[in-house]
Design a protein around this motif. Structure first.
Motif, PDB file in Angstrom:
ATOM      1  N   UNK A   1       0.807  -1.218   0.000  1.00  0.00           N
ATOM      2  CA  UNK A   1       0.000   0.000   0.000  1.00  0.00           C
ATOM      3  C   UNK A   1       0.841   1.269   0.000  1.00  0.00           C
ATOM      4  N   UNK A   2       2.157   1.125   0.064  1.00  0.00           N
ATOM      5  CA  UNK A   2       3.059   2.277   0.053  1.00  0.00           C
ATOM      6  C   UNK A   2       3.768   2.370  -1.283  1.00  0.00           C
ATOM      7  N   UNK A   3       4.208   3.558  -1.613  1.00  0.00           N
ATOM      8  CA  UNK A   3       5.043   3.711  -2.803  1.00  0.00           C
ATOM      9  C   UNK A   3       6.437   3.160  -2.514  1.00  0.00           C
ATOM     10  N   UNK A   4       7.231   3.003  -3.557  1.00  0.00           N
ATOM     11  CA  UNK A   4       8.581   2.492  -3.360  1.00  0.00           C
ATOM     12  C   UNK A   4       9.410   3.374  -2.449  1.00  0.00           C
ATOM     13  N   UNK A   5       9.277   4.695  -2.624  1.00  0.00           N
ATOM     14  CA  UNK A   5      10.030   5.620  -1.785  1.00  0.00           C
ATOM     15  C   UNK A   5       9.556   5.591  -0.339  1.00  0.00           C
ATOM     16  N   UNK A   6       8.246   5.489  -0.132  1.00  0.00           N
ATOM     17  CA  UNK A   6       7.721   5.416   1.232  1.00  0.00           C
ATOM     18  C   UNK A   6       8.185   4.140   1.930  1.00  0.00           C
ATOM     19  N   UNK A   7       8.136   3.025   1.221  1.00  0.00           N
ATOM     20  CA  UNK A   7       8.580   1.760   1.812  1.00  0.00           C
ATOM     21  C   UNK A   7      10.052   1.833   2.202  1.00  0.00           C
ATOM     22  N   UNK A   8      10.868   2.472   1.345  1.00  0.00           N
ATOM     23  CA  UNK A   8      12.285   2.572   1.640  1.00  0.00           C
ATOM     24  C   UNK A   8      12.534   3.476   2.844  1.00  0.00           C
ATOM     25  N   UNK A   9      11.739   4.520   2.989  1.00  0.00           N
ATOM     26  CA  UNK A   9      11.931   5.417   4.126  1.00  0.00           C
ATOM     27  C   UNK A   9      11.383   4.829   5.422  1.00  0.00           C
ATOM     28  N   UNK A  10      10.337   3.973   5.339  1.00  0.00           N
ATOM     29  CA  UNK A  10       9.891   3.269   6.540  1.00  0.00           C
ATOM     30  C   UNK A  10      10.999   2.346   7.035  1.00  0.00           C
ATOM     31  N   UNK A  11      11.654   1.644   6.101  1.00  0.00           N
ATOM     32  CA  UNK A  11      12.776   0.782   6.480  1.00  0.00           C
ATOM     33  C   UNK A  11      13.928   1.592   7.041  1.00  0.00           C
ATOM     34  N   UNK A  12      14.136   2.780   6.485  1.00  0.00           N
ATOM     35  CA  UNK A  12      15.189   3.655   6.987  1.00  0.00           C
ATOM     36  C   UNK A  12      14.858   4.147   8.398  1.00  0.00           C
ATOM     37  N   UNK A  13      13.589   4.488   8.637  1.00  0.00           N
ATOM     38  CA  UNK A  13      13.165   4.892   9.983  1.00  0.00           C
ATOM     39  C   UNK A  13      13.366   3.741  10.967  1.00  0.00           C
ATOM     40  N   UNK A  14      13.111   2.526  10.523  1.00  0.00           N
ATOM     41  CA  UNK A  14      13.362   1.356  11.369  1.00  0.00           C
ATOM     42  C   UNK A  14      14.832   1.305  11.779  1.00  0.00           C
ATOM     43  N   UNK A  15      15.708   1.590  10.845  1.00  0.00           N
ATOM     44  CA  UNK A  15      17.134   1.589  11.140  1.00  0.00           C
ATOM     45  C   UNK A  15      17.483   2.708  12.125  1.00  0.00           C
ATOM     46  N   UNK A  16      16.957   3.902  11.889  1.00  0.00           N
ATOM     47  CA  UNK A  16      17.237   5.030  12.793  1.00  0.00           C
ATOM     48  C   UNK A  16      16.712   4.759  14.202  1.00  0.00           C
ATOM     49  N   UNK A  17      15.568   4.066  14.315  1.00  0.00           N
ATOM     50  CA  UNK A  17      14.972   3.802  15.626  1.00  0.00           C
ATOM     51  C   UNK A  17      15.872   2.935  16.493  1.00  0.00           C
ATOM     52  N   UNK A  18      16.788   2.186  15.872  1.00  0.00           N
ATOM     53  CA  UNK A  18      17.691   1.328  16.649  1.00  0.00           C
ATOM     54  C   UNK A  18      18.784   2.127  17.344  1.00  0.00           C
ATOM     55  N   UNK A  19      19.007   3.377  16.887  1.00  0.00           N
ATOM     56  CA  UNK A  19      20.007   4.266  17.491  1.00  0.00           C
ATOM     57  C   UNK A  19      21.339   3.538  17.672  1.00  0.00           C
ATOM     58  N   UNK A  20      21.762   2.908  16.594  1.00  0.00           N
ATOM     59  CA  UNK A  20      22.981   2.102  16.620  1.00  0.00           C
ATOM     60  C   UNK A  20      24.210   2.973  16.374  1.00  0.00           C
ATOM     61  N   UNK A  21      25.385   2.432  16.744  1.00  0.00           N
ATOM     62  CA  UNK A  21      26.642   3.168  16.536  1.00  0.00           C
ATOM     63  C   UNK A  21      26.964   3.310  15.053  1.00  0.00           C
ATOM     64  N   UNK A  22      26.712   2.245  14.280  1.00  0.00           N
ATOM     65  CA  UNK A  22      27.063   2.220  12.860  1.00  0.00           C
ATOM     66  C   UNK A  22      25.802   2.035  12.034  1.00  0.00           C
ATOM     67  N   UNK A  23      25.556   2.971  11.108  1.00  0.00           N
ATOM     68  CA  UNK A  23      24.426   2.866  10.196  1.00  0.00           C
ATOM     69  C   UNK A  23      24.943   2.421   8.832  1.00  0.00           C
ATOM     70  N   UNK A  24      24.334   1.367   8.300  1.00  0.00           N
ATOM     71  CA  UNK A  24      24.780   0.810   7.023  1.00  0.00           C
ATOM     72  C   UNK A  24      23.642   0.918   6.024  1.00  0.00           C
ATOM     73  N   UNK A  25      23.894   1.596   4.898  1.00  0.00           N
ATOM     74  CA  UNK A  25      22.898   1.804   3.855  1.00  0.00           C
ATOM     75  C   UNK A  25      23.356   1.114   2.573  1.00  0.00           C
ATOM     76  N   UNK A  26      22.439   0.485   1.896  1.00  0.00           N
ATOM     77  CA  UNK A  26      22.759  -0.080   0.586  1.00  0.00           C
ATOM     78  C   UNK A  26      21.844   0.570  -0.440  1.00  0.00           C
ATOM     79  N   UNK A  27      22.399   1.541  -1.165  1.00  0.00           N
ATOM     80  CA  UNK A  27      21.651   2.261  -2.195  1.00  0.00           C
ATOM     81  C   UNK A  27      20.384   2.857  -1.614  1.00  0.00           C
ATOM     82  N   UNK A  28      20.546   3.627  -0.540  1.00  0.00           N
ATOM     83  CA  UNK A  28      19.426   4.141   0.236  1.00  0.00           C
ATOM     84  C   UNK A  28      18.472   4.986  -0.588  1.00  0.00           C
TER      85      UNK A  28
END
Length: 595
Positions: free
Chosen positions: A486-513
């Motif tokens: 139900x989301x666009x490709x960009x929205x789905x990618x940013x939801x996944x990115x928000x999931x990553x940010x929510x972890x507040x990890x030391x190292x953030x790893x992006x693959x073709x973000x």
């Protein structure tokens, strides 16, 4: 590991529950022997012309009491059967999912997902049904032994002769056990093929329509179902009809033998009408036991095949022993816990990779002798052409692929298990193609983390998702549909990115973000990432905006590092980077999601 050892491992997980079930099975099967003894006494008294009077009512009361006790024992045993079956199925399912979730993330199963789901749900059920049937057979066996002892005490000769056809039938069943296992395995495989095809069909509805292939797809579906019908029918005919016929006819034969042999003994008074009633009643119970033995043996054969099917879906190196091993369940983290940590947090100061190498057996491509050095606060971008090894390098660093050579060090100490170490709070990762669950936006971002407003707000803002949330029907509580449909490709990618940010990890790893983002959203996302103080990033990208913000760039070519340095240095000295910047590669290649 054999089927019997695997079953024993399951039993050892909850031995008290199994002991209780055996007790109830003994009561369930022992109590039914009493009514035949009561009826025998009644018939013998009537045969000798005795009046029952008060004794009759005592026998009737005993009969009713036995019936009530039998119903109670039946309910208790049935409830315990269901409890231990559920516990065993939960053990198999939990171990299976744990092994799959802990495997290197880049390794894909060769078995279709629909088939795997069938194995986890249906095959685990078949295994535990076999275990329960074995317990039922044990109780029936105790009943048969008692019945045999009582019959033998009345007339040894008739008792022994009656058992001859039962022994012969048991031998026949044992001879056919391999065929039972074979036909069951073929039946389960056909069912798995149908499940796998259904999943692929539902995931490819649009492609089927565009190719005008609906009729051909349905023909294939019908063909697979016909194969399943044929194999299931053969398995059921052999297991149920054939085995059922053997034991039913054995029971009839035994009854006939009792009637023939008892006729002569009635004349000399060595065999009474009450004895005949008891023999016929007990013969039914003994026949049921022998039938259960055959069913139990067949079921255990089928369980062995089902266990093998489940273990075949485990990651390479895992086997049946991993499937049935008892592991203590980790308690759920408290709601106030900041992170759902699996590892001891060691804050990042320096990440190093030395001599990382990996080559795919299927294609011969990969990476070789790659070195990385990422100090805290750095923004390192890995770039290169299609097939240069960018994604493979990221997966090696994160432990999603096991390096064939090289080491990874965190703060100078070697990381022996990267797959178990590079998880929050050490690192968080957004892959090329993010996966969303059929849940709400909020649930996809948190994935089990405590729902804290401040953290959610930071994650949504950093992922440039706040405006999208405002226009969604239910905001963060909007259901995203299967795989985020139900989301666009960009929205789905940013939801996944928000999931990553929510972890507040030391190292953030992006693959073709930013591959699915428009220019303005991409620029804003990188700007907000820069606002996160002291944030360390490792990103794969072929976008100029990422190069301009990078503190260090690694250029890959044919699986090796071609050059490293700043953007200003490399745009003059790196041919590969120059080709990317000047568009010598097609846009599809520049934004490709494949290494």
């Amino acid at each position: 590991m054999s089927t019997y050892r695997a079953v024993w491992s399951i039993v050892r997980r909850t031995p008290r529950l199994y002991a209780l079930d055996i007790l109830f099975q003994l009561l369930r099967n022992g109590i039914p022997l009493l009514p035949a003894l009561i009826v025998r006494e009644v018939f013998d008294r009537l045969t000798h012309g005795e009046a029952l009077h008060a004794g009759f009512w005592a026998l009737l009361a005993a009969f009713v009491g036995v019936a009530v006790a039998r119903v109670a024992a039946l309910l208790l045993s049935t409830g315990t059967d269901g409890t231990l079956a559920g516990a065993g199925q939960a053990l198999l399912t939990r171990n299976y999912l744990e092994r799959v979730l802990n495997q290197p993330g880049a390794e894909k199963s060769e078995i279709a997902t629909g088939d795997l789901v069938g194995r986890v749900s249906n095959d685990t059920t078949l295994v535990m049904n076999a275990v329960v049937l074995t317990l039922v057979t044990f109780g029936a066996g105790a009943q048969a032994v008692l019945a045999f002892a009582i019959m033998f005490s009345i007339d040894p000769n008739i008792t022994l002769i009656v058992f001859v056809p039962m022994v012969a039938a048991g031998f026949l069943i044992n001879v056919t056990s391999n065929s039972i296992k074979k036909y069951h395995g073929e039946s389960r495989q056909a069912a798995g093929d149908v499940s796998a095809f259904l999943r692929e069909m539902f995931n490819s509805v649009q492609a089927v329509q565009l190719a005008n292939a609906t009729e051909r797809v349905m023909d294939q579906f019908v063909r697979l179902n016909e194969i399943r019908r044929h194999r299931s029918l053969r398995s059921r005919l052999f297991t149920n009809v054939f085995l059922g016929s053997v034991w039913t006819n054995t029971a009839y034969l035994g009854t006939g033998i009792v009637l023939l042999l008892s006729a002569a003994k009635f004349k000399n008074g060595t065999f009474t009408l009450g004895d005949l009633v008891l023999f016929i009643a007990y013969l039914g119970w003994i026949t049921d036991f022998t039938s259960l033995v055959s069913q139990s043996l067949a079921s255990l054969k089928q369980a062995g095949k089902s266990l093998q099917r489940i273990s075949d879906g485990l990651p390479a190196g895992d086997g049946l022993a991993d499937l049935v091993t008892h592991r203590p369940t980790r308690p759920a983290p408290p709601e106030t816990e900041e992170h759902c940590d699996r590892v001891e947090h060691r804050p990042l100061r320096l990440l190093e990779a030395q001599g990382l190498s990996y080559r795919y057996a299927s294609s011969g491509r990969g990476v070789r002798d790659v070195d990385l050095r990422i100090p805290r606060g750095a923004f390192v971008v890995v770039t290169g052409g299609v097939g240069s090894g960018k994604t493979t390098l990221l997966r090696l660093v994160l432990g999603l692929l096991e390096p064939q050579a090289g080491t990874i060090r965190w703060n100078g100490a070697e990381v022996p298990d990267p797959a178990g170490f590079f998880v929050p709070p050490h690192s968080a990762y957004t892959p090329q193609v993010p996966r969303l669950m059929s849940a709400t936006v909020r649930q996809n971002i948190l994935l089990g983390l405590p729902d804290q407003q401040a953290r959610m707000s930071r994650a949504v803002r950093s992922a440039v998702l706040e405006r999208d949330v405002e226009v969604l029907d239910d905001g963060l509580d909007t259901m995203v549909g299967p795989k985020g449909a139900k989301l666009s490709g960009g929205q789905a990618q940013r939801v996944a990115t928000a999931r990553m940010f929510a972890r507040e990890a030391d190292l953030l790893v992006f693959d073709d973000l930013s591959s699915s983002l428009d220019v303005n959203t991409e620029r804003l996302l990188w700007e907000r990432l820069g606002e996160r103080v002291d944030q360390t990033c490792l990103a794969v990208s072929n976008r100029r905006i990422a190069f301009e913000r990078a503190s260090h760039i690694v250029v890959m070519h044919n699986g090796s590092v071609e050059a490293t340095g700043t953007f200003d240095q490399l745009r003059r000295n790196s041919p590969s980077l120059q080709r990317i910047l000047h568009g010598d590669e097609s846009p599809n290649e520049q934004q490709s999601r494949t290494t």
